[in-house]
Design a protein around this motif. Structure first.
Motif, PDB file in Angstrom:
ATOM      1  N   MET A 291       1.088  -1.085   0.116  1.00 46.28           N
ATOM      2  CA  MET A 291      -0.099   0.042  -0.039  1.00 46.28           C
ATOM      3  C   MET A 291       0.938   1.113  -0.107  1.00 46.28           C
ATOM      4  N   GLU A 292       1.774   1.301   0.919  1.00 46.79           N
ATOM      5  CA  GLU A 292       2.885   2.458   1.056  1.00 46.79           C
ATOM      6  C   GLU A 292       3.509   2.655  -0.393  1.00 46.79           C
ATOM      7  N   LEU A 293       3.849   1.479  -1.015  1.00 48.10           N
ATOM      8  CA  LEU A 293       4.601   1.406  -2.275  1.00 48.10           C
ATOM      9  C   LEU A 293       3.584   1.817  -3.415  1.00 48.10           C
ATOM     10  N   SER A 294       2.486   1.567  -3.530  1.00 44.78           N
ATOM     11  CA  SER A 294       1.580   1.943  -4.533  1.00 44.78           C
ATOM     12  C   SER A 294       1.247   3.441  -4.420  1.00 44.78           C
ATOM     13  N   ASN A 295       0.968   4.114  -3.034  1.00 41.28           N
ATOM     14  CA  ASN A 295       0.906   5.351  -2.889  1.00 41.28           C
ATOM     15  C   ASN A 295       1.950   6.031  -3.334  1.00 41.28           C
ATOM     16  N   SER A 296       3.178   5.757  -3.085  1.00 41.75           N
ATOM     17  CA  SER A 296       4.380   6.463  -3.408  1.00 41.75           C
ATOM     18  C   SER A 296       4.535   6.666  -4.969  1.00 41.75           C
ATOM     19  N   ILE A 297       4.208   5.578  -5.951  1.00 40.57           N
ATOM     20  CA  ILE A 297       4.311   5.559  -7.012  1.00 40.57           C
ATOM     21  C   ILE A 297       3.238   6.650  -7.590  1.00 40.57           C
ATOM     22  N   ASP A 298       1.768   6.471  -7.269  1.00 44.70           N
ATOM     23  CA  ASP A 298       0.670   6.967  -7.646  1.00 44.70           C
ATOM     24  C   ASP A 298      -0.392   7.322  -6.370  1.00 44.70           C
ATOM     25  N   PRO A 299      -0.307   8.962  -6.192  1.00 44.33           N
ATOM     26  CA  PRO A 299      -1.248   8.959  -5.044  1.00 44.33           C
ATOM     27  C   PRO A 299      -2.876   8.724  -5.283  1.00 44.33           C
ATOM     28  N   ALA A 300      -3.143   8.422  -6.442  1.00 46.57           N
ATOM     29  CA  ALA A 300      -4.455   7.866  -6.765  1.00 46.57           C
ATOM     30  C   ALA A 300      -4.663   6.415  -6.170  1.00 46.57           C
ATOM     31  N   CYS A 301      -3.567   5.795  -5.738  1.00 45.71           N
ATOM     32  CA  CYS A 301      -3.913   4.650  -5.163  1.00 45.71           C
ATOM     33  C   CYS A 301      -4.391   4.582  -3.760  1.00 45.71           C
ATOM     34  N   GLY A 302      -4.537   5.825  -3.429  1.00 49.97           N
ATOM     35  CA  GLY A 302      -4.637   5.906  -1.745  1.00 49.97           C
ATOM     36  C   GLY A 302      -6.253   5.596  -1.262  1.00 49.97           C
ATOM     37  N   GLU A 303      -6.883   5.565  -2.423  1.00 52.82           N
ATOM     38  CA  GLU A 303      -8.157   4.988  -2.088  1.00 52.82           C
ATOM     39  C   GLU A 303      -8.348   3.484  -1.577  1.00 52.82           C
ATOM     40  N   LEU A 304      -7.367   2.861  -1.951  1.00 54.78           N
ATOM     41  CA  LEU A 304      -7.493   1.465  -1.458  1.00 54.78           C
ATOM     42  C   LEU A 304      -6.770   1.412  -0.143  1.00 54.78           C
ATOM     43  N   GLY A 305      -7.608   0.845   0.789  1.00 51.79           N
ATOM     44  CA  GLY A 305      -6.968   0.754   1.952  1.00 51.79           C
ATOM     45  C   GLY A 305      -6.157  -0.686   2.486  1.00 51.79           C
ATOM     46  N   VAL A 306      -5.920  -0.768   3.761  1.00 49.50           N
ATOM     47  CA  VAL A 306      -5.021  -1.816   4.089  1.00 49.50           C
ATOM     48  C   VAL A 306      -5.869  -3.346   3.908  1.00 49.50           C
ATOM     49  N   ASP A 307      -7.417  -3.249   4.313  1.00 48.86           N
ATOM     50  CA  ASP A 307      -8.216  -4.312   4.062  1.00 48.86           C
ATOM     51  C   ASP A 307      -8.070  -4.864   2.658  1.00 48.86           C
ATOM     52  N   PHE A 308      -8.246  -4.033   1.625  1.00 43.05           N
ATOM     53  CA  PHE A 308      -8.231  -4.478   0.237  1.00 43.05           C
ATOM     54  C   PHE A 308      -6.967  -5.030  -0.129  1.00 43.05           C
ATOM     55  N   TRP A 309      -5.653  -4.551   0.309  1.00 43.78           N
ATOM     56  CA  TRP A 309      -4.290  -5.098   0.048  1.00 43.78           C
ATOM     57  C   TRP A 309      -4.179  -6.433   0.742  1.00 43.78           C
ATOM     58  N   LYS A 310      -4.780  -6.649   1.895  1.00 46.04           N
ATOM     59  CA  LYS A 310      -4.726  -7.868   2.688  1.00 46.04           C
ATOM     60  C   LYS A 310      -5.476  -8.792   1.815  1.00 46.04           C
ATOM     61  N   GLU A 311      -6.666  -8.637   1.390  1.00 43.05           N
ATOM     62  CA  GLU A 311      -7.239  -9.553   0.560  1.00 43.05           C
ATOM     63  C   GLU A 311      -6.568 -10.024  -0.680  1.00 43.05           C
ATOM     64  N   ALA A 312      -5.657  -9.118  -1.409  1.00 41.78           N
ATOM     65  CA  ALA A 312      -4.794  -9.339  -2.295  1.00 41.78           C
ATOM     66  C   ALA A 312      -3.636 -10.389  -1.937  1.00 41.78           C
ATOM     67  N   VAL A 313      -3.086  -9.894  -0.893  1.00 44.05           N
ATOM     68  CA  VAL A 313      -1.823 -10.842  -0.238  1.00 44.05           C
ATOM     69  C   VAL A 313      -2.419 -12.070  -0.066  1.00 44.05           C
ATOM     70  N   ARG A 314      -3.618 -12.228   0.538  1.00 38.87           N
ATOM     71  CA  ARG A 314      -4.125 -13.614   0.534  1.00 38.87           C
ATOM     72  C   ARG A 314      -4.211 -14.559  -0.659  1.00 38.87           C
ATOM     73  N   GLN A 315      -4.602 -13.965  -1.751  1.00 39.37           N
ATOM     74  CA  GLN A 315      -4.780 -14.525  -3.003  1.00 39.37           C
ATOM     75  C   GLN A 315      -3.395 -15.049  -3.260  1.00 39.37           C
ATOM     76  N   PHE A 316      -2.377 -14.185  -3.170  1.00 35.33           N
ATOM     77  CA  PHE A 316      -1.015 -14.215  -3.660  1.00 35.33           C
ATOM     78  C   PHE A 316      -0.246 -15.506  -2.665  1.00 35.33           C
TER      79      PHE A 316
END
Length: 526
Positions: free
Chosen positions: A323-348
């Protein structure tokens, strides 16, 4: 070596690790005689490294079909002898094919890394003595651990070139395919010599992914016993999409957010190469972070050794990092919270665990076949080739495992390409058996007429679920009607310009209905 690799991967930011040469560390043996025995007693295939003027390194098959019989189709050691005079002969995935020596070594490497990689693949490289170039300068997608088992080989390892000088080139595949990457180009693009060593029997060399290297055997003798033979153990995180660049990219695809690093025409293509283009023009710290593999701790060699709480902490740490990496590259990604990224990590995590488990099964199968042959005799030369014997030959036994690895990769890509359906806004009375499930949900699942506690491990596009039970057992393809969600979901909504979004305040059913009516009324007037 295992500690060097597993402790050098931070949970946040780019991994920093350098090539490493260790003298006489390993007593693993694999000689010309061992290779001849492996070729003569099984159905193997091999490739020969070749390069042309102004092009990169490529592979062509060794041997040819000589007739219509079974023996006419097999690779022979005479084929190997003939090809080795023209270039290095390579036996890819030898750990899956040669069960008496290479498979145990590959399984030991996989287990020693303790879940830091999704898979380990062992290739065997054979080069005649006196070859001025056994492999031209190139980079690999894997971190590799090289063990010299016979003869000598001269290695030169360089720092990665500056990718911004050729941004359209894939840093993981320099010097391959059509990429012309001779030494003078490597040096003009910033590659600096880091190691210049001659590996002898028992020596070990570690080369991180993207570090260019080239080899020769000018120091080796002329006989077959002098042939340079080394095993290369590839740490295949990047091969199976277990890295930050893919986690970020697939997460953005899932959320339908435009990826600022990709051209619009390829942004929705899960198969497009995302290691070339704008990414190579990023600031070095962000680029290196993206190219880092996912840290250890997400996968388990032996299932059930760690608590769900420990695993959840690892998942949360990676989610916060991406989440920090994505927001550093493009602030527009800031709407994605940690819960969304946790779901993504779980898939991986689910995908990587399937790949890891499958690799262990593949090497164990090779070892079991070797033990069976030791008791009952070799297949080749034992009379008529029955279907059972054919199925046991490595060329026909191994592909089914790679099919499962590719299926896991495909499932992950399908998840990225699918648009998640909006969750219900009102909790129904039968929420235990009807509420949509997500990876990581705590459930009870029907197993033979009784319900047992477990965790959702995978969500299939066809509405079925994979469940891991409390004791580590797994049930694949479970229907929603056979699963009970343990914890009641919470729906929290507030007004938003176009649609409700989640907040901390809990609303009653009447308040929810009133809010929905007001939102619909506003939408009809806008």
């Amino acid at each position: 070596m295992g500690e060097y690799l597993t402790t050098s991967q931070p949970k946040r930011g780019a991994r920093k690790i350098d090539p490493l040469h260790l003298k006489t560390l390993c007593n693993l043996k694999f000689t010309t005689k061992d290779l001849e025995h492996a070729v003569s007693t099984d159905f193997l295939d091999a490739g020969q490294g070749t390069s042309k003027m102004n092009q990169g390194w490529k592979m062509r098959p060794v041997g040819e079909i000589r007739g219509s019989s079974f023996d006419d189709a097999r690779l022979t050691f005479s084929d190997v002898r003939a090809s080795i005079q023209k270039g290095t002969v390579i036996f890819n995935s030898a750990g899956a094919h040669i069960g008496n020596t290479v498979a145990p070594a590959t399984l030991a490497a996989l287990d020693a890394l303790d879940g830091c990689v999704g898979g380990v693949c062992c290739n065997i490289y054979v080069t005649r003595g006196g070859a001025p170039t056994s492999a031209p300068p190139h980079t690999d997608k894997q971190d590799v651990v090289v063990i010299q088992t016979q003869g000598k080989k001269h290695w030169r390892v360089f720092s990665p070139p500056n990718p911004s000088l050729k941004p359209d080139a894939d840093p993981f595949a320099r010097g391959k395919g059509t990429d012309d990457f001779p030494l003078h180009v490597l040096k003009t693009q910033g590659g600096e010599l880091l190691l210049d060593v001659v590996l002898e029997e028992g020596d070990v060399l570690y080369i991180p992914a993207r570090f260019p290297h080239t080899t020769d055997t000018v120091d080796s003798g002329p006989t077959e016993e002098d042939w340079s033979i080394h095993m290369t153990f590839g740490l295949d995180n990047h091969v199976w999409d277990l890295d930050f660049i893919t986690l970020r990219r697939f997460g953005l695809m899932r959320a339908q957010i435009e990826d600022a690093l990709l051209p619009s025409e390829t942004a929705s293509d899960v198969t497009a190469n995302h290691c070339s283009g704008k990414i190579n023009e990023l600031a070095p710290d962000l680029r290196e972070w993206l190219y880092s593999p996912l840290p250890g701790g997400l996968l388990e060699v032996y299932r059930g050794e760690r608590s769900e709480a420990d695993i959840d902490r690892e998942v949360t740490a990676v989610a916060e990092s991406v989440m920090e990496l994505s927001n550093s590259i493009d602030p527009a990604c800031g709407e994605l919270g940690v819960d969304f990224w946790k779901e993504a990590v779980r898939q991986f995590q689910v995908s990587g665990q399937k790949v890891l488990d499958g690799h262990r099964d593949m090497y164990l199968a090779a070892m079991e076949e070797s033990e069976r042959r030791a008791k009952t005799g070799e297949i080749i030369g034992s009379g008529t080739m029955t279907q059972d014997k054919i199925d046991r030959l490595s060329l026909f036994r191994v592909p089914k495992f790679f099919e499962t690895f590719n299926a896991a990769k495909t499932e992950l890509r399908n998840w990225a390409a699918a648009t998640p359906s909006a969750p219900p806004t009102i909790i129904p009375d039968d929420w235990e058996t009807s509420w949509p499930l997500q990876v990581g949900d705590q459930v009870e699942a029907d197993l033979g007429g009784a319900f047992f506690p477990g965790t959702i491990e995978n969500v299939h596009a066809n509405g079925l679920y994979d469940v891991t039970f409390f004791d580590g057992d797994k049930e694949m393809g479970v229907a929603r009607s056979s699963i009970m969600l343990k914890n009641k979901p919470q729906v929290q909504l507030i007004e938003a310009p176009s649609k409700p979004v989640a907040v901390e305040k809990k609303l009653t059913k009447k308040e929810l209905k009133r809010l929905e009516k007001e939102n619909k009324k506003k939408a009809s007037l806008s």
